[in-house]
Design a protein around this motif. Structure first.
Motif, PDB file in Angstrom:
ATOM      1  N   ARG A 341      -3.413   1.539   2.943  1.00  0.00           N
ATOM      2  CA  ARG A 341      -2.341   0.643   3.396  1.00  0.00           C
ATOM      3  C   ARG A 341      -2.853  -0.515   4.221  1.00  0.00           C
ATOM      4  O   ARG A 341      -2.798  -1.655   3.804  1.00  0.00           O
ATOM      5  N   TYR A 342      -3.341  -0.250   5.439  1.00  0.00           N
ATOM      6  CA  TYR A 342      -3.805  -1.341   6.288  1.00  0.00           C
ATOM      7  C   TYR A 342      -5.337  -1.387   6.316  1.00  0.00           C
ATOM      8  O   TYR A 342      -6.003  -0.360   6.225  1.00  0.00           O
ATOM      9  N   LEU A 343      -5.871  -2.580   6.476  1.00  0.00           N
ATOM     10  CA  LEU A 343      -7.309  -2.750   6.571  1.00  0.00           C
ATOM     11  C   LEU A 343      -7.873  -2.012   7.783  1.00  0.00           C
ATOM     12  O   LEU A 343      -9.019  -1.580   7.782  1.00  0.00           O
ATOM     13  N   CYS A 344      -7.049  -1.841   8.801  1.00  0.00           N
ATOM     14  CA  CYS A 344      -7.494  -1.166  10.029  1.00  0.00           C
ATOM     15  C   CYS A 344      -7.282   0.342   9.986  1.00  0.00           C
ATOM     16  O   CYS A 344      -7.661   1.046  10.933  1.00  0.00           O
ATOM     17  N   SER A 345      -6.695   0.874   8.917  1.00  0.00           N
ATOM     18  CA  SER A 345      -6.298   2.286   8.909  1.00  0.00           C
ATOM     19  C   SER A 345      -7.464   3.245   9.088  1.00  0.00           C
ATOM     20  O   SER A 345      -7.287   4.343   9.631  1.00  0.00           O
ATOM     21  N   LEU A 346      -8.649   2.872   8.633  1.00  0.00           N
ATOM     22  CA  LEU A 346      -9.783   3.783   8.758  1.00  0.00           C
ATOM     23  C   LEU A 346     -10.271   3.920  10.201  1.00  0.00           C
ATOM     24  O   LEU A 346     -11.070   4.802  10.509  1.00  0.00           O
ATOM     25  N   GLN A 399     -16.437  -1.021  -1.699  1.00  0.00           N
ATOM     26  CA  GLN A 399     -15.397  -0.028  -1.960  1.00  0.00           C
ATOM     27  C   GLN A 399     -14.123  -0.276  -1.135  1.00  0.00           C
ATOM     28  O   GLN A 399     -13.205   0.541  -1.156  1.00  0.00           O
ATOM     29  N   ILE A 400     -14.068  -1.386  -0.416  1.00  0.00           N
ATOM     30  CA  ILE A 400     -12.870  -1.755   0.354  1.00  0.00           C
ATOM     31  C   ILE A 400     -12.418  -3.131  -0.119  1.00  0.00           C
ATOM     32  O   ILE A 400     -13.176  -4.099  -0.060  1.00  0.00           O
ATOM     33  N   THR A 401     -11.192  -3.205  -0.606  1.00  0.00           N
ATOM     34  CA  THR A 401     -10.651  -4.452  -1.158  1.00  0.00           C
ATOM     35  C   THR A 401      -9.465  -4.920  -0.327  1.00  0.00           C
ATOM     36  O   THR A 401      -8.526  -4.156  -0.077  1.00  0.00           O
ATOM     37  N   VAL A 402      -9.505  -6.139   0.109  1.00  0.00           N
ATOM     38  CA  VAL A 402      -8.381  -6.738   0.842  1.00  0.00           C
ATOM     39  C   VAL A 402      -7.323  -7.155  -0.166  1.00  0.00           C
ATOM     40  O   VAL A 402      -7.624  -7.866  -1.134  1.00  0.00           O
ATOM     41  N   THR A 403      -6.094  -6.709   0.026  1.00  0.00           N
ATOM     42  CA  THR A 403      -5.021  -7.034  -0.918  1.00  0.00           C
ATOM     43  C   THR A 403      -4.034  -8.070  -0.376  1.00  0.00           C
ATOM     44  O   THR A 403      -3.376  -8.759  -1.140  1.00  0.00           O
ATOM     45  N   LYS A 404      -3.951  -8.182   0.962  1.00  0.00           N
ATOM     46  CA  LYS A 404      -3.039  -9.179   1.547  1.00  0.00           C
ATOM     47  C   LYS A 404      -3.523  -9.516   2.957  1.00  0.00           C
ATOM     48  O   LYS A 404      -3.622  -8.634   3.808  1.00  0.00           O
ATOM     49  N   HIS A 405      -3.817 -10.815   3.181  1.00  0.00           N
ATOM     50  CA  HIS A 405      -4.352 -11.238   4.469  1.00  0.00           C
ATOM     51  C   HIS A 405      -3.858 -12.648   4.790  1.00  0.00           C
ATOM     52  O   HIS A 405      -3.671 -13.466   3.897  1.00  0.00           O
ATOM     53  N   LYS A 406      -3.665 -12.904   6.079  1.00  0.00           N
ATOM     54  CA  LYS A 406      -3.188 -14.219   6.506  1.00  0.00           C
ATOM     55  C   LYS A 406      -4.202 -15.320   6.220  1.00  0.00           C
ATOM     56  O   LYS A 406      -3.834 -16.459   5.935  1.00  0.00           O
ATOM     57  N   SER A 407      -5.470 -14.989   6.347  1.00  0.00           N
ATOM     58  CA  SER A 407      -6.501 -15.999   6.125  1.00  0.00           C
ATOM     59  C   SER A 407      -6.603 -16.342   4.645  1.00  0.00           C
ATOM     60  O   SER A 407      -6.458 -15.465   3.785  1.00  0.00           O
ATOM     61  N   PRO A 408      -6.862 -17.590   4.318  1.00  0.00           N
ATOM     62  CA  PRO A 408      -6.946 -17.987   2.901  1.00  0.00           C
ATOM     63  C   PRO A 408      -8.183 -17.404   2.219  1.00  0.00           C
ATOM     64  O   PRO A 408      -9.182 -17.101   2.858  1.00  0.00           O
ATOM     65  N   ASN A 409      -8.068 -17.249   0.909  1.00  0.00           N
ATOM     66  CA  ASN A 409      -9.198 -16.865   0.056  1.00  0.00           C
ATOM     67  C   ASN A 409      -9.749 -15.470   0.340  1.00  0.00           C
ATOM     68  O   ASN A 409     -10.940 -15.215   0.142  1.00  0.00           O
ATOM     69  N   GLU A 436      -8.217 -11.111  12.991  1.00  0.00           N
ATOM     70  CA  GLU A 436      -7.451 -12.257  12.487  1.00  0.00           C
ATOM     71  C   GLU A 436      -6.058 -11.849  12.026  1.00  0.00           C
ATOM     72  O   GLU A 436      -5.095 -12.621  12.157  1.00  0.00           O
ATOM     73  N   ASP A 437      -5.942 -10.641  11.459  1.00  0.00           N
ATOM     74  CA  ASP A 437      -4.657 -10.181  10.930  1.00  0.00           C
ATOM     75  C   ASP A 437      -4.607  -8.658  11.000  1.00  0.00           C
ATOM     76  O   ASP A 437      -5.008  -7.960  10.073  1.00  0.00           O
ATOM     77  N   PRO A 438      -4.094  -8.115  12.131  1.00  0.00           N
ATOM     78  CA  PRO A 438      -4.054  -6.652  12.295  1.00  0.00           C
ATOM     79  C   PRO A 438      -3.211  -5.942  11.230  1.00  0.00           C
ATOM     80  O   PRO A 438      -3.398  -4.746  11.000  1.00  0.00           O
ATOM     81  N   ASP A 439      -2.287  -6.663  10.593  1.00  0.00           N
ATOM     82  CA  ASP A 439      -1.431  -6.056   9.571  1.00  0.00           C
ATOM     83  C   ASP A 439      -1.941  -6.303   8.153  1.00  0.00           C
ATOM     84  O   ASP A 439      -1.214  -6.068   7.170  1.00  0.00           O
ATOM     85  N   ALA A 440      -3.163  -6.769   8.022  1.00  0.00           N
ATOM     86  CA  ALA A 440      -3.736  -7.013   6.696  1.00  0.00           C
ATOM     87  C   ALA A 440      -3.718  -5.729   5.876  1.00  0.00           C
ATOM     88  O   ALA A 440      -3.946  -4.633   6.393  1.00  0.00           O
ATOM     89  N   ARG A 441      -3.464  -5.883   4.587  1.00  0.00           N
ATOM     90  CA  ARG A 441      -3.392  -4.731   3.675  1.00  0.00           C
ATOM     91  C   ARG A 441      -4.717  -4.582   2.922  1.00  0.00           C
ATOM     92  O   ARG A 441      -5.444  -5.560   2.726  1.00  0.00           O
ATOM     93  N   ALA A 442      -4.999  -3.366   2.496  1.00  0.00           N
ATOM     94  CA  ALA A 442      -6.264  -3.117   1.799  1.00  0.00           C
ATOM     95  C   ALA A 442      -6.171  -1.851   0.965  1.00  0.00           C
ATOM     96  O   ALA A 442      -5.245  -1.049   1.113  1.00  0.00           O
ATOM     97  N   LEU A 443      -7.136  -1.664   0.094  1.00  0.00           N
ATOM     98  CA  LEU A 443      -7.300  -0.455  -0.701  1.00  0.00           C
ATOM     99  C   LEU A 443      -8.740   0.007  -0.619  1.00  0.00           C
ATOM    100  O   LEU A 443      -9.661  -0.804  -0.480  1.00  0.00           O
ATOM    101  N   THR A 444      -8.951   1.322  -0.722  1.00  0.00           N
ATOM    102  CA  THR A 444     -10.301   1.860  -0.799  1.00  0.00           C
ATOM    103  C   THR A 444     -10.595   2.307  -2.226  1.00  0.00           C
ATOM    104  O   THR A 444      -9.697   2.621  -3.004  1.00  0.00           O
ATOM    105  N   GLY A 445     -11.882   2.337  -2.560  1.00  0.00           N
ATOM    106  CA  GLY A 445     -12.300   2.711  -3.904  1.00  0.00           C
ATOM    107  C   GLY A 445     -12.439   1.488  -4.783  1.00  0.00           C
ATOM    108  O   GLY A 445     -11.863   0.436  -4.523  1.00  0.00           O
ATOM    109  N   SER A 446     -13.196   1.639  -5.844  1.00  0.00           N
ATOM    110  CA  SER A 446     -13.369   0.529  -6.776  1.00  0.00           C
ATOM    111  C   SER A 446     -12.053   0.225  -7.464  1.00  0.00           C
ATOM    112  O   SER A 446     -11.353   1.119  -7.928  1.00  0.00           O
ATOM    113  N   ASN A 553       2.413  -0.899  -7.744  1.00  0.00           N
ATOM    114  CA  ASN A 553       1.188  -1.705  -7.696  1.00  0.00           C
ATOM    115  C   ASN A 553       0.498  -1.475  -6.360  1.00  0.00           C
ATOM    116  O   ASN A 553       0.938  -0.658  -5.552  1.00  0.00           O
ATOM    117  N   SER A 554      -0.574  -2.205  -6.122  1.00  0.00           N
ATOM    118  CA  SER A 554      -1.381  -1.958  -4.936  1.00  0.00           C
ATOM    119  C   SER A 554      -0.625  -2.209  -3.636  1.00  0.00           C
ATOM    120  O   SER A 554      -0.861  -1.535  -2.635  1.00  0.00           O
TER     121      SER A 554
END
Length: 592
Positions: A341-346, A399-409, A436-446, A553-554
């Motif tokens: 869910r969140y990039l910070c969850s780990l 193995q960690i993919t950012v799916t939604k972040h405030k920063s561009p690109n 930069e974005d504590p609520d950024a979303r992410a997924l683990t795994g390829s 979806n993700s």
């Protein structure tokens, strides 16, 4: 004279689980069983027009942990809405019983552990007096944990009412903890082994279909091979199955820098030897390759060779006459486990300590705070899975993919890619992105589907096991790590059909139904299920294959698939016109 049925499914495409080609026909259901198949005449209380539909035996999840959540989530929404009518529970050495006067926090109560045992990394206790647990249970849920044996738990489940069937294993780890308490980090003594013998016998007499072990988890990780063999051998008298989580990671604590990985192939061979010694049928839980190759960055032909070599080990054992099968977790683009869910969850320990994602983001701007987290990671103070653990995988950041972040690109890029673009070390890039974005979303795994992995399903021994629990489409963890279910939890079986049958043409429809239902029923001694035939139990899923669609979806995996029109469990509609009816006709499927 015409015969009246409770349900008549007319003019449907029938895939009966036998492996024979699908055929057009009708299905008459009376009570909880199929009364007639093929040319069926007679009236019915309920008629389902099946011209656009395909009938399959209800899907069976060969590896589930929903037994631990069943009394809290009896409608099993994410299961039945994708056509699953039975799950095999009691996996990885854990089951709801047998338990004594000291018990763990079960089901949803475990989500409140920080209220009862505040901790940063791990709680200092895992079992509590039953009276104390039941005070918490009354406060949170209004009921208490009153069972001790598996048989008594079965009664509690049947009294509650459930929307699908459960085929129960007993967990060897649960038995070991009952007998040894918290003093389990050693080999068991003879009197303790005898006490465990009695518990295994009792569970089999109660109707369990077999026993599981969790050889990477406390307390089973401390069990000797002789202990495991001794207790598995007891299953022979009951014609039941042994289902191990084999030694493939080692104890999931203290995996610091320099950790030497356990030998996965030795773990595999250990279990095969148990099968050889005891002559008890073996079903490997969530099979994987027998040799370590880092999860990304190598050619598919290496993965193919690894899988083929692993399967050869199993084939060689089967050639001896050993009964061996396995299940494997489907690999989807959105991951197969509960979503990060969140990039910070780990960074759960610091989320607990600081109280919010925002606070963690602020503190990650402080250099010595970053060093504290790095030190904890490198010393293995908290568990991170191998794929994204810097101590165990040199390519962890892929193995960690950012799916939604405030920063561009950033969206859709791996942590490794972003670090490369920013010309910074990956771990500091991770910290920067959270700051930069504590609520950024992410997924683990390829996030690239590894089609080579599907060789496990092409093999005649392989079937589907999700390694999940059922949820509804609103569930989210309220405390760190704020997990939400993956797409697998809601749509794995439809996903596998679309990928394996429609797109890859790896399996025929008939072969898919055997992988999704028939094989699991046979291996786990679930009689009268996994087939559509006269006299079988009426666990039936009706699919509109042309309209079958994965809707999750993700970013939002908590969506039910489309195209699952009807699901019958023991002859009663649990899903009708794509909606859960609220019915609870499920049963505990005891070995007889």
């Amino acid at each position: 004279m015409t015969e009246e049925y409770d349900v008549l499914i007319k003019d449907v495409n029938i895939v009966d689980g036998s492996g024979k080609p699908a055929y057009k026909g009708s299905i008459g259901v009376k009570g909880d069983k199929i009364k007639a198949v093929g040319k069926v005449a007679g009236d019915a209380k309920k008629v389902i027009e099946g011209k656009a539909l395909t009938a399959s035996p209800g899907f069976i999840d060969a590896h589930s942990h929903h037994d631990g959540m069943l009394l809290w989530q009896p409608k099993c929404e994410s299961y039945v809405m994708q056509g699953v009518t039975t799950f095999v529970g009691g996996q990885c050495g854990g089951s709801p019983a047998p338990i004594g006067d000291y018990i763990p926090l079960m089901g949803r109560l475990s989500e409140h552990i920080m209220e009862y045992v505040p901790h940063k990394y791990y709680p200092d206790k895992n079992i509590f007096p039953r009276e104390q647990v039941n005070e918490w249970m009354k406060d949170k849920y209004g009921w208490t944990i009153d069972w001790k044996t598996m048989g008594e738990w079965f009664q509690a489940v049947e009294k509650k009412g459930i929307s699908m069937n459960i085929a129960p294993l007993v967990g060897h780890g649960t038995i070991r903890r009952l007998v040894m308490g918290e003093d389990y980090k050693r080999y068991a003594k003879e009197n303790e082994l005898k006490a465990m013998d009695e518990q295994v016998h009792q569970a089999m007499k109660d109707g369990c279909i077999g026993m599981s072990t969790g050889l990477d988890y406390d307390p089973d990780v401390f069990a000797s091979r002789d202990e495991v063999n001794r207790h598995v051998a007891l299953l022979k008298d009951y014609d039941t199955v042994y289902v191990p989580h084999w030694r493939r990671t080692g104890r999931r604590r203290g995996l610091g820098a320099g950790t030497v990985k356990v030998s996965k192939i030795d773990g595999l061979l250990e279990i095969i030897d148990t099968c050889r010694v005891t002559k008890v049928p073996l079903h490997f839980a969530h099979i994987s390759t027998g040799w370590y190759v880092e999860p990304t960055g190598y050619p598919n032909h290496i993965e193919k060779a690894n899988i083929e070599a692993t399967l050869q080990v199993i084939d060689d054992a089967r050639a001896e006459g050993l009964e061996i099968t396995y299940d494997a977790i489907p690999q989807t683009e959105q991951g197969c486990f509960e979503n990060l869910r969140y990039l910070c969850s780990l960074f759960t320990p610091w989320l607990r300590e600081l109280g919010s994602r925002e606070a963690l983001g602020k503190w990650l701007k402080v250099p010595d705070f970053r060093e504290e987290i790095k030190d904890a990671i490198y010393k293995g103070k908290f568990y991170m899975r191998e794929g994204w653990n810097p101590n165990l995988n040199s390519r962890w950041a892929e193995q960690i993919t950012v799916t939604k972040h405030k920063s561009p690109n950033c969206d859709g890029k791996t942590l490794a890619k972003i670090a490369e673009e920013r010309k910074k070390e990956a771990l500091d890039t991770w910290f920067d992105l959270i700051a930069e974005d504590p609520d950024a979303r992410a997924l683990t795994g390829s996030q690239k589907v590894n089609k080579t992995y599907r060789l496990f399903y092409k093999h005649p021994c392989g079937m589907i096991g999700l390694d999940t629990v059922a949820r509804d489409d609103k569930y989210e963890g309220k405390t760190p790590p704020y997990g939400i279910p993956s797409v697998n939890t809601f749509s794995a079986f439809p996903y596998c059909y679309k990928q394996w049958v429609e797109e890859d043409k790896m399996l025929t429809l008939e072969e898919f139904v055997q992988k999704a239902s028939t094989m699991a029923a046979k291996v786990h001694y679930i009689k009268g299920r996994g087939v559509i035939e006269k006299g079988a139990f009426a666990d039936i899923v009706l699919l509109n294959l042309k309209k079958l669609q994965i809707t999750g979806n993700s970013l939002e995996p908590r969506r039910y698939p489309k195209g699952i029109e009807y699901v019958l469990v023991n002859g009663e509609a649990v899903v009708e016109n794509g909606k859960h009816t609220g019915a609870t006709p499920g049963k505990v499927l005891k070995k007889k």
